[in-house]
Design a protein around this motif. Structure first.
Motif, mmCIF file in Angstrom:
data_model
loop_
_atom_site.group_PDB
_atom_site.id
_atom_site.type_symbol
_atom_site.label_atom_id
_atom_site.label_comp_id
_atom_site.label_asym_id
_atom_site.label_seq_id
_atom_site.Cartn_x
_atom_site.Cartn_y
_atom_site.Cartn_z
ATOM 1 N N VAL A 13 5.679 -98.469 -32.389
ATOM 2 C CA VAL A 13 4.289 -98.074 -32.222
ATOM 3 C C VAL A 13 3.815 -97.491 -33.548
ATOM 4 O O VAL A 13 4.262 -96.431 -33.965
ATOM 5 N N ILE A 14 2.900 -98.201 -34.212
ATOM 6 C CA ILE A 14 2.469 -97.800 -35.550
ATOM 7 C C ILE A 14 0.995 -97.427 -35.632
ATOM 8 O O ILE A 14 0.536 -96.929 -36.665
ATOM 9 N N ARG A 15 0.240 -97.661 -34.544
ATOM 10 C CA ARG A 15 -1.187 -97.367 -34.565
ATOM 11 C C ARG A 15 -1.604 -96.748 -33.233
ATOM 12 O O ARG A 15 -1.023 -97.035 -32.196
ATOM 13 N N PRO A 16 -2.637 -95.906 -33.237
ATOM 14 C CA PRO A 16 -3.135 -95.332 -31.981
ATOM 15 C C PRO A 16 -3.793 -96.386 -31.106
ATOM 16 O O PRO A 16 -4.143 -97.474 -31.559
ATOM 17 N N CYS A 17 -3.977 -96.037 -29.835
ATOM 18 C CA CYS A 17 -4.758 -96.864 -28.919
ATOM 19 C C CYS A 17 -6.138 -96.226 -28.759
ATOM 20 O O CYS A 17 -6.243 -95.011 -28.606
ATOM 21 N N PHE A 18 -7.177 -97.067 -28.774
ATOM 22 C CA PHE A 18 -8.553 -96.593 -28.621
ATOM 23 C C PHE A 18 -9.169 -97.062 -27.303
ATOM 24 O O PHE A 18 -10.359 -96.899 -27.084
ATOM 25 N N TYR A 19 -8.347 -97.649 -26.431
ATOM 26 C CA TYR A 19 -8.874 -98.314 -25.250
ATOM 27 C C TYR A 19 -8.449 -97.665 -23.935
ATOM 28 O O TYR A 19 -8.542 -98.289 -22.888
ATOM 29 N N GLY A 20 -7.962 -96.436 -23.969
ATOM 30 C CA GLY A 20 -7.692 -95.765 -22.712
ATOM 31 C C GLY A 20 -6.267 -95.319 -22.505
ATOM 32 O O GLY A 20 -5.903 -94.873 -21.419
ATOM 33 N N ILE A 21 -5.412 -95.442 -23.526
ATOM 34 C CA ILE A 21 -4.048 -94.935 -23.456
ATOM 35 C C ILE A 21 -3.908 -93.859 -24.521
ATOM 36 O O ILE A 21 -4.342 -94.035 -25.660
ATOM 37 N N ASP A 22 -3.298 -92.747 -24.153
ATOM 38 C CA ASP A 22 -3.163 -91.636 -25.085
ATOM 39 C C ASP A 22 -1.935 -91.836 -25.963
ATOM 40 O O ASP A 22 -0.917 -91.165 -25.801
ATOM 41 N N ILE A 23 -2.013 -92.797 -26.867
ATOM 42 C CA ILE A 23 -0.983 -92.960 -27.894
ATOM 43 C C ILE A 23 -1.426 -92.134 -29.093
ATOM 44 O O ILE A 23 -2.544 -92.227 -29.557
ATOM 45 N N SER A 24 -0.510 -91.362 -29.629
ATOM 46 C CA SER A 24 -0.820 -90.221 -30.490
ATOM 47 C C SER A 24 -1.500 -90.581 -31.801
ATOM 48 O O SER A 24 -1.656 -91.745 -32.160
ATOM 49 N N ARG A 25 -1.861 -89.539 -32.503
ATOM 50 C CA ARG A 25 -2.363 -89.675 -33.865
ATOM 51 C C ARG A 25 -1.289 -90.321 -34.736
ATOM 52 O O ARG A 25 -0.094 -90.195 -34.475
ATOM 53 N N GLU A 26 -1.726 -90.978 -35.774
ATOM 54 C CA GLU A 26 -0.772 -91.678 -36.630
ATOM 55 C C GLU A 26 0.263 -90.730 -37.235
ATOM 56 O O GLU A 26 1.416 -91.110 -37.430
ATOM 57 N N ASP A 27 -0.141 -89.497 -37.535
ATOM 58 C CA ASP A 27 0.815 -88.588 -38.156
ATOM 59 C C ASP A 27 1.852 -88.081 -37.169
ATOM 60 O O ASP A 27 2.809 -87.410 -37.560
ATOM 61 N N GLU A 28 1.714 -88.407 -35.871
ATOM 62 C CA GLU A 28 2.726 -88.057 -34.884
ATOM 63 C C GLU A 28 3.599 -89.240 -34.497
ATOM 64 O O GLU A 28 4.593 -89.066 -33.794
ATOM 65 N N LEU A 29 3.239 -90.432 -34.927
ATOM 66 C CA LEU A 29 4.007 -91.632 -34.587
ATOM 67 C C LEU A 29 5.180 -91.759 -35.549
ATOM 68 O O LEU A 29 5.008 -91.961 -36.752
ATOM 69 N N ILE A 30 6.382 -91.672 -35.013
ATOM 70 C CA ILE A 30 7.555 -91.649 -35.879
ATOM 71 C C ILE A 30 7.701 -92.944 -36.666
ATOM 72 O O ILE A 30 8.161 -92.940 -37.814
#
Length: 473
Positions: A394-411
């Motif tokens: 997972v390298i990018r956030p989701c903008f469509y309704g899933i709370d995938i984190s900020r880029e600086d939190e994505l390992i």
């Protein structure tokens, strides 16, 4: 919901929302909606609500909490009507405020109107500004209320035409249920990003985020609502209006990886079978010598079974999940916060001691929980741990309704593969390739949104929206 540091869900993207609607004259629609929401509880644990219509008025009950916390026998008996909509929520936009709980119910020139929304709009700021300048008033901070305001803006048109014009204005992902005194309406965005299916129980029609909710209330799945389709259900039966046709389909691929219940069918695919095939593909991409394959329960079970079947390595249950931990486990101090993993997952020492293990999970977002699980296995005497993930990094956030984190939190944004492996303490680490993931879907492989893995989004993301996702959480 679980916060950062709480496990195992603390290392997972958090659920979006679930919606359920029924048109059922002669049925206890409130109780059936309650059961349907119970089946969709995995999609949101922050708030729950039900709105029931009796032909004239709409009656609403909603609050913060799980379905079982918001409703009881007495409250359900207080509902009288023949059509209803319900909602379970996790806030992907807006705060966790009771005002943001859904469904929303409003008085309008058309009469009372209710709305339940699963998804996220990407042009919220632009639309809110335009509606403010035209005199609109908002009660909440959620983007769902913008849709209601747009429908009201086109009050001179028929309701279907007002919805059609609103769909032309909004961008992003949405599945909607709209309730009037006499009609139940379902709407799906032109790309079909968020799921919505149609079922039938006798003379009753049902719309729901997932087919598992239909099964729960004894309904039969008819089909998925088509991208860009409006379905109207009333005393005359069911009518379909195709508003957008022949556009690019972009179903959310994370529904198949993690969000949807394994017993659901979605856009022609059985979720359990898809996840098993992801595990098989993992085994083909990452041949390894080991004594057993274990899942991270519950999300990794199906993929782990697929990996074991393809590799010939025995499947074992090496981690037991405590299913009685509440949704908001209290952590009094940082010094005991690490107990969160151990309270929810416990390794079986007699199974694991001295063994070489392939551990399968669906995703790694931050990596914090994954490292704690690997460490627990080491403490049980495991000789080696190969960590296999049934999705790409997972390298990018989701903008469509899933709370995938900020880029600086994505390992996976911050570290290369070797760095991630060292961070979680595994002997080996393999993510399913994006090509391998898409191959699972055969001829339908091009009909999915993979933005969180590739950065290729089906709906344009405004710069302001990208900055907000990066800065705010």
């Amino acid at each position: 919901m679980n916060g950062p540091g709480e496990a195992p869900e603390g290392d997972k993207p958090r659920e979006e929302c679930g919606i359920f609607g029924i048109y059922g004259p002669g049925l206890d629609v409130a109780r059936l909606t309650y059961y349907g929401l119970y089946a969709l509880q995995h999609r949101g644990q922050e708030s729950a609500g039900i709105a029931v219509a009796d032909g004239r008025k709409i009656y609403l009950q909603k609050d913060m909490g799980l379905v079982s916390e918001v409703f009881n026998h007495e409250k359900l008996n207080g509902f009288h009507g023949h059509l209803a909509i319900g909602h379970v929520r996790y806030s992907t936009t807006g705060t966790n405020n009771p005002l943001n709980a859904q469904p929303f119910v409003y008085h309008s020139s058309r009469g009372m109107l209710g709305l339940a929304h699963n998804g996220n709009l990407t042009n919220t700021a632009e639309l809110r500004s335009l509606l403010y300048s035209a005199g609109s008033v908002f009660q909440s901070t959620t983007d769902s209320e913008i849709i209601v305001s747009l429908i009201a803006k086109y009050s001179q048109d028929s309701l279907v035409d007002a919805i059609r014009k609103s769909m032309a204005d909004i961008k992003g992902a949405y599945s909607l249920l709209i309730l009037t005194g006499k009609k139940l309406i379902g709407v799906r965005d032109p790309h079909g990003i968020r799921p919505l299916c149609l079922g039938r129980r006798g003379n009753a029609y049902i719309l729901a985020s997932e087919s598992c909710a239909l099964d729960t209330v004894g309904a039969e799945l008819i089909r998925d609502v088509k991208p860009g389709e409006i379905i109207v259900i009333d005393e005359n039966g069911l009518t379909s209006h195709m508003i957008f046709q022949n556009g690019r389909r972009a179903h959310c691929i994370f529904e198949y990886i993690y969000f949807a219940r394994a017993d659901s069918c979605m856009d022609g695919f059985n979720i359990n079978k898809v996840r098993r095939e992801m595990g098989r593909q993992l085994a083909r991409e990452y041949p390894v010598e080991a004594d057993m394959v274990i899942p991270v329960p519950d999300s990794g079970i199906a993929a782990a079974r697929g990996f074991a079947a393809e590799s010939g390595i025995p499947f074992e249950e090496g981690l037991m999940k405590n299913r009685y931990i509440g949704r908001t486990f209290i952590q009094p101090s940082q010094s005991i916060r690490d107990l969160g993993v151990r309270l929810k997952l416990n390794p079986i020492r007699d199974v694991l001691d001295g063994k070489r293990v392939v551990m399968v999970d669906d995703s790694i977002v931050r990596g914090t929980t994954s490292g704690k699980i690997v460490n627990m296995l080491r403490e049980c005497g495991v000789k080696g741990v190969h960590f296999c993930i049934s999705s790409p990094p997972v390298i990018r956030p989701c903008f469509y309704g899933i709370d995938i984190s900020r880029e600086d939190e994505l390992i996976a944004c911050r570290k290369p593969l070797r760095g991630i492996r060292e961070f979680i303490g595994a002997d080996g680490l393999h993510y399913l390739s994006l090509e391998g993931l898409l191959n699972v879907f055969g001829e339908e492989r091009d009909n999915f949104c993979t933005g969180c893995f590739s950065g290729n989004y089906p709906v344009e993301i405004p710069k302001a929206c990208e900055q907000d996702k990066f800065i705010l959480e």
